[in-house]
Design a protein around this motif. Sequence first.
Motif, PDB file in Angstrom:
ATOM      1  N   ASP A  67       4.898  -5.487 -15.194  1.00  0.00           N
ATOM      2  CA  ASP A  67       6.167  -4.606 -14.819  1.00  0.00           C
ATOM      3  C   ASP A  67       5.527  -3.259 -15.233  1.00  0.00           C
ATOM      4  O   ASP A  67       4.945  -2.719 -16.266  1.00  0.00           O
ATOM      5  CB  ASP A  67       6.943  -5.081 -15.986  1.00  0.00           C
ATOM      6  N   ASN A  68       5.647  -2.258 -14.283  1.00  0.00           N
ATOM      7  CA  ASN A  68       5.004  -0.974 -14.321  1.00  0.00           C
ATOM      8  C   ASN A  68       3.534  -0.715 -14.434  1.00  0.00           C
ATOM      9  O   ASN A  68       2.898   0.060 -15.062  1.00  0.00           O
ATOM     10  CB  ASN A  68       5.894  -0.231 -15.262  1.00  0.00           C
ATOM     11  N   GLU A  69       2.773  -1.735 -13.907  1.00  0.00           N
ATOM     12  CA  GLU A  69       1.368  -1.610 -13.857  1.00  0.00           C
ATOM     13  C   GLU A  69       0.973  -2.148 -12.796  1.00  0.00           C
ATOM     14  O   GLU A  69       1.451  -3.103 -12.107  1.00  0.00           O
ATOM     15  CB  GLU A  69       0.862  -2.709 -14.941  1.00  0.00           C
ATOM     16  N   TYR A  70      -0.027  -1.456 -12.106  1.00  0.00           N
ATOM     17  CA  TYR A  70      -0.415  -1.483 -10.538  1.00  0.00           C
ATOM     18  C   TYR A  70      -1.971  -1.739 -10.692  1.00  0.00           C
ATOM     19  O   TYR A  70      -2.633  -1.092 -11.327  1.00  0.00           O
ATOM     20  CB  TYR A  70       0.133  -0.422  -9.708  1.00  0.00           C
ATOM     21  N   ARG A  71      -2.521  -2.340  -9.676  1.00  0.00           N
ATOM     22  CA  ARG A  71      -3.780  -2.326  -9.348  1.00  0.00           C
ATOM     23  C   ARG A  71      -3.987  -1.935  -7.934  1.00  0.00           C
ATOM     24  O   ARG A  71      -3.567  -2.631  -6.672  1.00  0.00           O
ATOM     25  CB  ARG A  71      -4.601  -3.701  -9.667  1.00  0.00           C
ATOM     26  N   LEU A  72      -4.894  -0.843  -7.582  1.00  0.00           N
ATOM     27  CA  LEU A  72      -5.125  -0.351  -6.347  1.00  0.00           C
ATOM     28  C   LEU A  72      -6.527  -0.761  -5.882  1.00  0.00           C
ATOM     29  O   LEU A  72      -7.475  -0.564  -6.594  1.00  0.00           O
ATOM     30  CB  LEU A  72      -5.082   0.988  -6.314  1.00  0.00           C
ATOM     31  N   ASP A  73      -6.615  -1.320  -4.629  1.00  0.00           N
ATOM     32  CA  ASP A  73      -7.773  -1.922  -4.331  1.00  0.00           C
ATOM     33  C   ASP A  73      -8.612  -0.572  -3.523  1.00  0.00           C
ATOM     34  O   ASP A  73      -8.130  -0.291  -2.233  1.00  0.00           O
ATOM     35  CB  ASP A  73      -7.839  -2.862  -3.399  1.00  0.00           C
ATOM     36  N   VAL A  74      -9.664  -0.010  -4.092  1.00  0.00           N
ATOM     37  CA  VAL A  74     -10.329   1.132  -3.420  1.00  0.00           C
ATOM     38  C   VAL A  74     -11.771   0.832  -3.011  1.00  0.00           C
ATOM     39  O   VAL A  74     -12.584   1.624  -2.776  1.00  0.00           O
ATOM     40  CB  VAL A  74     -10.422   2.295  -4.447  1.00  0.00           C
ATOM     41  N   PHE A 106     -11.656  -1.385  -8.331  1.00  0.00           N
ATOM     42  CA  PHE A 106     -10.048  -1.119  -8.312  1.00  0.00           C
ATOM     43  C   PHE A 106      -9.674   0.131  -9.246  1.00  0.00           C
ATOM     44  O   PHE A 106     -10.641   0.344 -10.063  1.00  0.00           O
ATOM     45  CB  PHE A 106      -9.655  -2.555  -9.093  1.00  0.00           C
ATOM     46  N   LEU A 107      -8.762   0.460  -8.938  1.00  0.00           N
ATOM     47  CA  LEU A 107      -8.199   1.658  -9.808  1.00  0.00           C
ATOM     48  C   LEU A 107      -6.731   1.098 -10.506  1.00  0.00           C
ATOM     49  O   LEU A 107      -5.979   0.777  -9.636  1.00  0.00           O
ATOM     50  CB  LEU A 107      -7.831   2.971  -8.998  1.00  0.00           C
ATOM     51  N   ASN A 108      -6.692   0.998 -11.621  1.00  0.00           N
ATOM     52  CA  ASN A 108      -5.552   0.492 -12.472  1.00  0.00           C
ATOM     53  C   ASN A 108      -4.495   1.718 -12.940  1.00  0.00           C
ATOM     54  O   ASN A 108      -4.869   2.826 -13.279  1.00  0.00           O
ATOM     55  CB  ASN A 108      -5.725  -0.173 -13.562  1.00  0.00           C
ATOM     56  N   VAL A 109      -3.365   1.384 -12.591  1.00  0.00           N
ATOM     57  CA  VAL A 109      -2.108   2.489 -13.129  1.00  0.00           C
ATOM     58  C   VAL A 109      -1.323   1.907 -14.078  1.00  0.00           C
ATOM     59  O   VAL A 109      -0.573   0.705 -13.767  1.00  0.00           O
ATOM     60  CB  VAL A 109      -1.680   2.934 -11.898  1.00  0.00           C
ATOM     61  N   ARG A 110      -1.088   2.459 -15.114  1.00  0.00           N
ATOM     62  CA  ARG A 110      -0.030   1.914 -16.195  1.00  0.00           C
ATOM     63  C   ARG A 110       0.978   3.005 -16.329  1.00  0.00           C
ATOM     64  O   ARG A 110       0.602   4.091 -16.677  1.00  0.00           O
ATOM     65  CB  ARG A 110      -0.657   1.591 -17.428  1.00  0.00           C
ATOM     66  N   ILE A 111       2.273   2.647 -16.449  1.00  0.00           N
ATOM     67  CA  ILE A 111       3.233   3.914 -16.767  1.00  0.00           C
ATOM     68  C   ILE A 111       4.023   3.195 -17.682  1.00  0.00           C
ATOM     69  O   ILE A 111       4.798   2.241 -17.812  1.00  0.00           O
ATOM     70  CB  ILE A 111       4.280   3.898 -15.370  1.00  0.00           C
TER      71      ILE A 111
END
Length: 118
Positions: free
Chosen positions: A83-90, A49-54
Amino acid sequence: MKNILLIIGMLVMSLGAVAQAGQDFPTFGNEYLSQKNKIEIYPNPSVDFLNVRIKESELIKTELVVYNIIGSKFEIEIEETADNEYRLDVRNLPPGYYLLSIKDAPSDFSKTFKFLKH
C-alpha cells in the motif's frame, strides 16, 4: 509612495518577528498535501529498480510518470509492492538523469523528483 514603503517595511519586520519566534506560516493547497504525503525515492542513483514510498498518504489515485530531462515521457513497468509503495523497472532506460512525476488528480497533488539512472 512613502506610505506604501512604510507599510511594506512594517510588514517585512512583522514577518521577521514571526519567523524568529518559531511560528509556522499558514500553508495552502499542495503545501499542506506535501506535509502529509512524505515521499521517498531510493536508491538514487538507480541501476535496475527505483522504489517509491509514500508515508502518511492522502492520495486517492496515484499516477507515476517518468520523463527524461528534455521532457520525453517513458513507458516503464510500475509494480505496487505494498500500500503506497511502488517499484519502477528502470533497467531499459539509457543512463542519465530523469524526472519522476507523482500526481493525484482528485486531491490536486503534484510533485516531481530527479533521479540518476546508471
